[in-house]
Scaffold this motif. Structure first.
Motif, short mmCIF file in Angstrom:
data_model
loop_
_atom_site.label_atom_id
_atom_site.label_comp_id
_atom_site.label_asym_id
_atom_site.label_seq_id
_atom_site.Cartn_x
_atom_site.Cartn_y
_atom_site.Cartn_z
N UNK A 42 -60.90 -8.67 -31.60
CA UNK A 42 -62.31 -9.47 -32.31
C UNK A 42 -62.18 -10.11 -31.09
N UNK A 43 -60.84 -11.35 -30.53
CA UNK A 43 -61.30 -11.96 -29.32
C UNK A 43 -61.30 -11.74 -28.00
N UNK A 44 -61.16 -10.19 -27.47
CA UNK A 44 -61.46 -9.86 -26.39
C UNK A 44 -62.95 -9.18 -26.51
N UNK A 45 -63.83 -8.77 -27.93
CA UNK A 45 -64.95 -8.68 -27.81
C UNK A 45 -65.34 -9.65 -28.10
N UNK A 92 -63.67 1.10 -25.23
CA UNK A 92 -63.02 -0.34 -24.73
C UNK A 92 -64.57 -0.83 -23.33
N UNK A 93 -64.49 -2.34 -24.22
CA UNK A 93 -65.36 -3.15 -23.13
C UNK A 93 -65.04 -3.52 -21.93
N UNK A 94 -65.03 -3.15 -21.04
CA UNK A 94 -65.54 -3.24 -19.89
C UNK A 94 -66.24 -4.24 -18.40
N UNK A 95 -65.50 -4.97 -18.10
CA UNK A 95 -66.52 -6.53 -17.39
C UNK A 95 -66.40 -6.78 -16.08
N UNK A 96 -66.58 -6.53 -14.61
CA UNK A 96 -66.32 -7.01 -14.10
C UNK A 96 -67.30 -8.29 -13.07
N UNK A 97 -66.61 -9.11 -12.91
CA UNK A 97 -66.99 -10.34 -12.04
C UNK A 97 -67.58 -9.68 -11.02
N UNK A 104 -57.71 -5.25 -13.88
CA UNK A 104 -57.63 -6.43 -14.90
C UNK A 104 -58.39 -6.60 -16.60
N UNK A 105 -59.27 -6.03 -16.44
CA UNK A 105 -60.75 -5.68 -16.98
C UNK A 105 -59.88 -4.74 -18.21
N UNK A 143 -59.07 -4.32 -21.91
CA UNK A 143 -59.79 -3.86 -22.08
C UNK A 143 -59.24 -2.54 -23.46
N UNK A 144 -58.21 -1.79 -23.46
CA UNK A 144 -57.21 -1.16 -24.16
C UNK A 144 -57.38 -2.22 -25.35
#
Length: 465
Positions: free
Chosen positions: A227-230, A334-339, A355-356, A360-361
Motif C-alpha cells: 500500500x505504501x508503494x502504491x 508491479x508499479x515502475x516509475x523513473x525520474x 531501484x524502482x 515494485x516487487x
C-alpha cells in the motif's frame, strides 16, 4: 514464440473441427466449492457481467488467450480426444466455474473424468482468411467468463499435418500458461498415440492458489507494505496513462463503444544482439528488463517531455514449484516509475530503473483490485509493459521456430497501451496493442513511432557493448 492477435495469425487451410467440453447434467451435477475466487478473476467477471447488462450484447468484451500447436503428421482423432480430456483432467481450472450472486461469488467444481467432448465438424476451408475468421468468431463466442466452459478447442486437419488450437478466457490462463500449454498438449497427444503414460511432472491447482491468495489479500489493510508503494506511485490518485496519446476532440461525435485495437509485432534483436544487450546492462549493474525499461523511459521523455516514466509491469506469482506448470492467472502488477526530468543518460536511467524494480516487487505483493479497494482508484490499467523470458520452457526452441504460437483476442479501448517484450531462443520479440485511429485522433502513428524508436535505441545500446 510469437504472441499475436488471432486475425494476424496464419493457419493453413484444411478441415475444421471444434471440440466442445460438456458435463452430463450441466452445472447442476457439480459440487459447491468453498474455495475463494481470486481478485483477478472476480474483477474480470464483474466487468464482463456489467458490460453485458449495460449493452445487452456479448460481443466487444472478448478477453481470451490461446495457443496454436502444429503437428507434422496425419491427425489421430482418438488421440486428440484423449489428449484434450487428459489436459482437462490435469488442470482443475478447466473444471470449475464461478458465478455472481450480488456481492458474493459462488464456485462450482466437477471431478476429473466427468468432462466429455462433443466433436463438431464445421467444414473444409480452402481460403485461410475465411478459416481464421471462423475460428476467431467461434473463440470469441465460446470464451465469455459468464458461462462454462469459457474455453474451446479446435483442430484443422490436412493430409499429412494438423493444427491444434485452444482459447480460454483470461480468468483461466495467463501468458506462462500458454508457454506451458504448447509442450503439454504435444506430449499428451504423443502419449495418446503411443498408448503410454505422459511424461509430465505433477502440477498444482490454480483454485488452491486463488483461495490462499484471496484470504491473505482480504486480510491486508493500509499497513501492508504494498500500500505504501502504491501510494507513492499513484499520480493524482489514478493509474498512469500513456501520455503520448493525443486527447480526443471533445466536439467529436460520441461512439457507442471503442473499435478493436490494432496490434503490432516485430523482432527487436536477434539472439546475438540480445546477448550483447544483456551483457551491456549487467556490466552497468542492471538487468535486461531494466535496460529495456530504461530505454523506454528515455524515448518517452524525448517524445513527451514528461518528467517521469510510469508504467505497470506484470509479475508472475508462481512462487512455489507446485504452480510452475499450472494453468491459471498467476499475475500481480508491479508499479515502475523513473525520474527522467534531468534527461539522464542510459547508465543513469538504468540505475534508477533497478531501484524502482526493487520497490515494485513489494508493490506486486497484493492484487490490483485489493489495492484499488484500499486506496480508492480505478483498477483498469492504461499503460503496461510486460517482459517474459521463455528460453527455459520445454519445447521453446521448436515453438520459436514456428511449431507453436500464442494467440490473443481483440481488445477494445480508447485509452490503453500494452507492450509485451519476450526473450526467446531466437532473440527479443515485441508485441503491442494500442488505440485505433479516429478522425479526431491519430494515435497509432504516434505509438508506432515510440515503439520503432525504442527498438532502434535498444539496438544501439547493444552495439555499444
Amino acid at each position: 514464440m510469437e504472441f499475436i492477435q488471432i486475425l494476424d495469425s496464419r493457419i493453413r487451410p484444411g478441415g475444421l473441427v471444434e471440440w466442445v467440453p460438456a458435463v452430463p447434467g450441466g452445472l447442476g451435477a457439480w459440487h459447491r466449492d468453498p474455495r475463494g475466487t481470486s481478485h483477478n478473476h472476480e474483477h474480470h467477471l464483474r466487468v464482463a457481467h456489467d458490460y453485458r447488462v449495460r449493452t445487452q450484447r456479448e460481443g466487444g468484451r472478448e478477453a481470451w488467450l490461446g495457443v496454436a500447436v502444429e503437428f507434422d503428421e496425419q491427425i489421430s482423432v482418438p488421440a486428440v480426444r484423449g489428449a484434450i480430456l487428459a489436459w482437462i483432467n490435469r488442470h482443475e481450472v478447466l473444471r470449475t466455474h464461478v458465478t455472481l450472486t450480488g456481492d458474493r461469488t459462488d464456485r462450482y467444481t466437477t471431478d476429473p473424468g466427468t468432462v466429455h467432448l462433443r466433436m463438431s465438424r464445421i467444414g473444409w476451408y480452402n481460403d485461410p482468411t475465411l478459416l481464421i475468421e471462423q475460428v476467431a468468431g467461434s473463440f470469441d463466442r465460446a470464451t465469455a467468463p459468464t458461462h462454462w466452459p469459457a474455453y474451446r478447442f479446435a483442430t484443422v486437419a490436412r493430409a499429412h499435418s494438423f493444427t491444434l488450437l485452444f482459447a480460454a478466457d483470461h480468468s483461466l490462463v495467463d501468458g506462462y500458461s500458454l508457454l506451458n500449454a504448447q509442450a503439454e498438449l504435444r506430449e499428451l497427444y504423443r502419449a495418446a498415440v503411443e498408448r503410454r503414460p505422459p511424461e509430465l511432472p505433477p502440477t498444482g491447482s490454480y483454485i488452491d492458489f486463488s483461495s490462499v491468495e484471496r484470504e491473505a489479500a482480504d486480510a491486508a489493510d493500509q499497513r501492508h507494505t504494498a500500500v505504501a508503494v502504491w501510494t507513492e506511485f499513484l499520480a493524482g490518485g489514478q493509474l498512469p496513462a500513456f501520455d503520448l496519446l493525443p486527447a480526443p476532440d471533445e466536439d467529436a461525435p460520441a461512439r457507442d463503444h471503442a473499435p478493436a485495437q490494432p496490434s503490432h509485432t516485430t523482432v527487436l534483436l536477434d539472439a546475438e544482439a540480445t546477448r550483447a544487450l544483456n551483457r551491456r546492462c549487467t556490466d552497468l549493474g542492471g538487468s535486461l528488463i531494466g535496460g529495456i525499461l530504461a530505454a523506454a523511459a528515455l524515448v518517452y521523455r524525448r517524445d513527451s517531455g514528461a518528467d517521469r516514466f510510469a508504467t505497470l509491469m506484470p509479475r508472475h506469482t508462481r512462487n512455489h514449484v507446485e504452480f510452475h506448470g499450472a494453468l491459471g492467472w498467476f499475475v500481480g502488477l508491479a508499479p515502475v516509475t523513473v525520474d527522467v526530468s534531468d534527461d539522464p543518460d542510459f547508465p543513469t536511467a538504468l540505475e534508477r530503473v533497478m531501484v524502482s524494480l526493487d520497490r515494485a516487487r513489494e508493490g506486486a505483493a497484493l492484487p490490483l483490485l485489493r489495492l484499488a479497494q484500499i486506496l480508492d482508484f480505478d483498477p483498469e490499467p492504461k499503460f503496461v509493459v510486460s517482459f517474459m523470458d521463455t528460453r527455459a520452457v520445454p519445447g521453446a526452441d521448436t515453438a520459436d521456430a514456428g511449431a507453436a504460437r500464442a494467440l490473443r483476442s481483440h481488445a477494445y479501448a480508447d485509452d490503453e497501451v500494452y507492450v509485451w517484450i519476450n526473450r526467446t531462443p531466437n532473440g527479443l520479440r515485441m508485441h503491442s496493442r494500442f488505440p485505433a485511429d479516429r478522425p479526431d485522433r491519430h494515435a497509432s502513428t504516434i505509438i508506432q513511432r515510440f515503439l520503432d524508436d525504442l527498438g532502434m535505441l535498444l539496438a544501439r545500446i547493444a552495439g555499444e557493448e
